[in-house]
Motif scaffolding. Structure first.
Motif, PDB file in Angstrom:
ATOM      1  N   LEU A 117       0.835  -1.206   0.000  1.00  0.00           N
ATOM      2  CA  LEU A 117       0.000   0.000   0.000  1.00  0.00           C
ATOM      3  C   LEU A 117       0.865   1.250   0.000  1.00  0.00           C
ATOM      4  O   LEU A 117       0.572   2.219  -0.701  1.00  0.00           O
ATOM      5  CB  LEU A 117      -0.941  -0.014   1.210  1.00  0.00           C
ATOM      6  CG  LEU A 117      -1.871   1.181   1.350  1.00  0.00           C
ATOM      7  CD1 LEU A 117      -2.814   1.277   0.152  1.00  0.00           C
ATOM      8  CD2 LEU A 117      -2.650   1.102   2.648  1.00  0.00           C
ATOM      9  N   TRP A 118       1.950   1.236   0.760  1.00  0.00           N
ATOM     10  CA  TRP A 118       2.875   2.368   0.775  1.00  0.00           C
ATOM     11  C   TRP A 118       3.410   2.652  -0.629  1.00  0.00           C
ATOM     12  O   TRP A 118       3.476   3.804  -1.053  1.00  0.00           O
ATOM     13  CB  TRP A 118       4.030   2.064   1.734  1.00  0.00           C
ATOM     14  CG  TRP A 118       5.193   2.995   1.599  1.00  0.00           C
ATOM     15  CD1 TRP A 118       5.312   4.244   2.117  1.00  0.00           C
ATOM     16  CD2 TRP A 118       6.404   2.759   0.873  1.00  0.00           C
ATOM     17  NE1 TRP A 118       6.527   4.794   1.763  1.00  0.00           N
ATOM     18  CE2 TRP A 118       7.211   3.897   0.998  1.00  0.00           C
ATOM     19  CE3 TRP A 118       6.884   1.684   0.129  1.00  0.00           C
ATOM     20  CZ2 TRP A 118       8.468   3.997   0.421  1.00  0.00           C
ATOM     21  CZ3 TRP A 118       8.143   1.784  -0.452  1.00  0.00           C
ATOM     22  CH2 TRP A 118       8.917   2.926  -0.308  1.00  0.00           C
ATOM     23  N   GLY A 119       3.801   1.607  -1.337  1.00  0.00           N
ATOM     24  CA  GLY A 119       4.316   1.791  -2.686  1.00  0.00           C
ATOM     25  C   GLY A 119       3.277   2.355  -3.630  1.00  0.00           C
ATOM     26  O   GLY A 119       3.573   3.236  -4.439  1.00  0.00           O
ATOM     27  N   LEU A 120       2.047   1.863  -3.514  1.00  0.00           N
ATOM     28  CA  LEU A 120       0.982   2.380  -4.382  1.00  0.00           C
ATOM     29  C   LEU A 120       0.662   3.832  -4.078  1.00  0.00           C
ATOM     30  O   LEU A 120       0.509   4.646  -4.997  1.00  0.00           O
ATOM     31  CB  LEU A 120      -0.278   1.519  -4.228  1.00  0.00           C
ATOM     32  CG  LEU A 120      -0.225   0.162  -4.904  1.00  0.00           C
ATOM     33  CD1 LEU A 120      -1.470  -0.639  -4.567  1.00  0.00           C
ATOM     34  CD2 LEU A 120      -0.078   0.323  -6.398  1.00  0.00           C
ATOM     35  N   VAL A 121       0.555   4.166  -2.804  1.00  0.00           N
ATOM     36  CA  VAL A 121       0.260   5.557  -2.438  1.00  0.00           C
ATOM     37  C   VAL A 121       1.409   6.464  -2.851  1.00  0.00           C
ATOM     38  O   VAL A 121       1.191   7.548  -3.398  1.00  0.00           O
ATOM     39  CB  VAL A 121      -0.037   5.673  -0.927  1.00  0.00           C
ATOM     40  CG1 VAL A 121      -0.114   7.121  -0.480  1.00  0.00           C
ATOM     41  CG2 VAL A 121      -1.334   4.954  -0.581  1.00  0.00           C
ATOM     42  N   GLY A 122       2.632   6.011  -2.629  1.00  0.00           N
ATOM     43  CA  GLY A 122       3.787   6.815  -3.029  1.00  0.00           C
ATOM     44  C   GLY A 122       3.867   7.004  -4.529  1.00  0.00           C
ATOM     45  O   GLY A 122       4.230   8.078  -5.011  1.00  0.00           O
ATOM     46  N   GLY A 123       3.497   5.985  -5.294  1.00  0.00           N
ATOM     47  CA  GLY A 123       3.552   6.076  -6.742  1.00  0.00           C
ATOM     48  C   GLY A 123       2.395   6.845  -7.347  1.00  0.00           C
ATOM     49  O   GLY A 123       2.566   7.565  -8.328  1.00  0.00           O
ATOM     50  N   MET A 124       1.217   6.693  -6.784  1.00  0.00           N
ATOM     51  CA  MET A 124       0.025   7.330  -7.354  1.00  0.00           C
ATOM     52  C   MET A 124      -0.189   8.752  -6.842  1.00  0.00           C
ATOM     53  O   MET A 124      -0.551   9.634  -7.606  1.00  0.00           O
ATOM     54  CB  MET A 124      -1.224   6.504  -7.037  1.00  0.00           C
ATOM     55  CG  MET A 124      -1.170   5.115  -7.558  1.00  0.00           C
ATOM     56  SD  MET A 124      -1.401   5.116  -9.323  1.00  0.00           S
ATOM     57  CE  MET A 124      -1.661   3.396  -9.601  1.00  0.00           C
ATOM     58  N   ILE A 125       0.008   8.950  -5.549  1.00  0.00           N
ATOM     59  CA  ILE A 125      -0.295  10.250  -4.939  1.00  0.00           C
ATOM     60  C   ILE A 125       0.969  11.061  -4.698  1.00  0.00           C
ATOM     61  O   ILE A 125       0.989  12.268  -4.867  1.00  0.00           O
ATOM     62  CB  ILE A 125      -1.072  10.056  -3.622  1.00  0.00           C
ATOM     63  CG1 ILE A 125      -2.395   9.344  -3.903  1.00  0.00           C
ATOM     64  CG2 ILE A 125      -1.310  11.388  -2.930  1.00  0.00           C
ATOM     65  CD1 ILE A 125      -3.157   8.945  -2.675  1.00  0.00           C
ATOM     66  N   GLY A 126       2.028  10.380  -4.278  1.00  0.00           N
ATOM     67  CA  GLY A 126       3.274  11.074  -3.987  1.00  0.00           C
ATOM     68  C   GLY A 126       3.336  11.520  -2.539  1.00  0.00           C
ATOM     69  O   GLY A 126       2.495  11.163  -1.724  1.00  0.00           O
ATOM     70  N   PRO A 127       4.353  12.294  -2.213  1.00  0.00           N
ATOM     71  CA  PRO A 127       4.517  12.749  -0.829  1.00  0.00           C
ATOM     72  C   PRO A 127       3.323  13.585  -0.383  1.00  0.00           C
ATOM     73  O   PRO A 127       2.753  14.340  -1.150  1.00  0.00           O
ATOM     74  CB  PRO A 127       5.781  13.605  -0.868  1.00  0.00           C
ATOM     75  CG  PRO A 127       6.470  13.251  -2.131  1.00  0.00           C
ATOM     76  CD  PRO A 127       5.422  12.760  -3.083  1.00  0.00           C
ATOM     77  N   GLY A 128       2.980  13.423   0.876  1.00  0.00           N
ATOM     78  CA  GLY A 128       1.870  14.169   1.440  1.00  0.00           C
ATOM     79  C   GLY A 128       1.285  13.446   2.637  1.00  0.00           C
ATOM     80  O   GLY A 128       1.846  12.460   3.125  1.00  0.00           O
ATOM     81  N   PRO A 129       0.132  13.925   3.119  1.00  0.00           N
ATOM     82  CA  PRO A 129      -0.451  13.331   4.322  1.00  0.00           C
ATOM     83  C   PRO A 129      -0.862  11.865   4.149  1.00  0.00           C
ATOM     84  O   PRO A 129      -0.758  11.077   5.084  1.00  0.00           O
ATOM     85  CB  PRO A 129      -1.678  14.186   4.616  1.00  0.00           C
ATOM     86  CG  PRO A 129      -1.731  15.255   3.605  1.00  0.00           C
ATOM     87  CD  PRO A 129      -0.602  15.087   2.662  1.00  0.00           C
ATOM     88  N   ALA A 130      -1.308  11.474   2.960  1.00  0.00           N
ATOM     89  CA  ALA A 130      -1.719  10.085   2.742  1.00  0.00           C
ATOM     90  C   ALA A 130      -0.521   9.150   2.866  1.00  0.00           C
ATOM     91  O   ALA A 130      -0.599   8.095   3.510  1.00  0.00           O
ATOM     92  CB  ALA A 130      -2.379   9.936   1.382  1.00  0.00           C
ATOM     93  N   LEU A 131       0.582   9.520   2.275  1.00  0.00           N
ATOM     94  CA  LEU A 131       1.785   8.691   2.350  1.00  0.00           C
ATOM     95  C   LEU A 131       2.303   8.631   3.787  1.00  0.00           C
ATOM     96  O   LEU A 131       2.711   7.567   4.264  1.00  0.00           O
ATOM     97  CB  LEU A 131       2.868   9.227   1.410  1.00  0.00           C
ATOM     98  CG  LEU A 131       4.136   8.385   1.293  1.00  0.00           C
ATOM     99  CD1 LEU A 131       3.817   6.990   0.774  1.00  0.00           C
ATOM    100  CD2 LEU A 131       5.136   9.068   0.390  1.00  0.00           C
ATOM    101  N   THR A 132       2.260   9.750   4.476  1.00  0.00           N
ATOM    102  CA  THR A 132       2.691   9.780   5.872  1.00  0.00           C
ATOM    103  C   THR A 132       1.817   8.875   6.731  1.00  0.00           C
ATOM    104  O   THR A 132       2.321   8.133   7.578  1.00  0.00           O
ATOM    105  CB  THR A 132       2.651  11.222   6.412  1.00  0.00           C
ATOM    106  OG1 THR A 132       3.494  12.044   5.604  1.00  0.00           O
ATOM    107  CG2 THR A 132       3.121  11.290   7.852  1.00  0.00           C
ATOM    108  N   LEU A 133       0.520   8.902   6.500  1.00  0.00           N
ATOM    109  CA  LEU A 133      -0.392   8.045   7.249  1.00  0.00           C
ATOM    110  C   LEU A 133      -0.096   6.567   7.005  1.00  0.00           C
ATOM    111  O   LEU A 133      -0.039   5.762   7.939  1.00  0.00           O
ATOM    112  CB  LEU A 133      -1.844   8.363   6.898  1.00  0.00           C
ATOM    113  CG  LEU A 133      -2.900   7.499   7.579  1.00  0.00           C
ATOM    114  CD1 LEU A 133      -2.877   7.732   9.081  1.00  0.00           C
ATOM    115  CD2 LEU A 133      -4.268   7.787   7.011  1.00  0.00           C
TER     116      LEU A 133
END
Length: 157
Positions: A117-133
């Motif tokens: 999930l971390w990889g998908l969020v990092g790849g799709m959304i990038g840095p930000g609150p979602a990735l931090t969460l």
């Protein structure tokens, strides 16, 4: 295996206690499968980074990740498990090196869905609150599962 991974998130002590008879060669397989999943999880993020900064191509980024995850991380995992078993000798709790490896390697495998999930969020959304969460959830999940495994396998003197 997948039901045990999912059960590790809410009952890590029970799951790790049930795995305590795992042979050493299977523990190595658990570690390497976890590392392979960690490598796969990095692909979307590395692709995004390569797209945003083409000076370092995707292949070079994944080669670096391959070296780190499949070659260096297993060595560090073995060292950390050994260090933990030695440090616990200073306390009333005893944890054999084999049990220390099981607790750590299983925690790494059990947290691998969160790493995907971390990889998908990092790849799709990038840095930000979602990735931090997602990073916080993965980190706390790892610590919880690892500590639960340690407490399930440690014996009082």
């Amino acid at each position: 295996m997948l039901p045990r991974i999912m059960a590790s998130w809410w009952a890590p002590r029970r799951v790790v206690r049930g795995l305590s008879a795992m042979p050493e060669r299977v523990k190595l397989v658990v570690l390497m499968v976890a590392m392979l999943i960690f490598l796969i999880a990095q692909a979307p993020l590395r692709a995004r980074e390569a797209q945003l900064d083409p000076s370092v191509p995707f292949e070079a980024r994944m080669s670096g990740a391959l070296l780190a995850v499949l070659f260096l991380m297993p060595l560090l995992a073995y060292a950390l498990a050994s260090l933990l078993s030695v440090l616990l000798r200073l306390t009333p709790w005893r944890l054999s090196a084999e049990d220390s490896r099981l607790a750590l390697f299983w925690a790494l495998l059990a947290v691998s869905p969160a790493m995907l999930l971390w990889g998908l969020v990092g790849g799709m959304i990038g840095p930000g609150p979602a990735l931090t969460l997602v990073q916080i959830v993965a980190g706390l999940g790892f610590l919880g599962i690892w500590c639960g495994g340690i407490s399930a396998l440690a014996r009082q003197k």
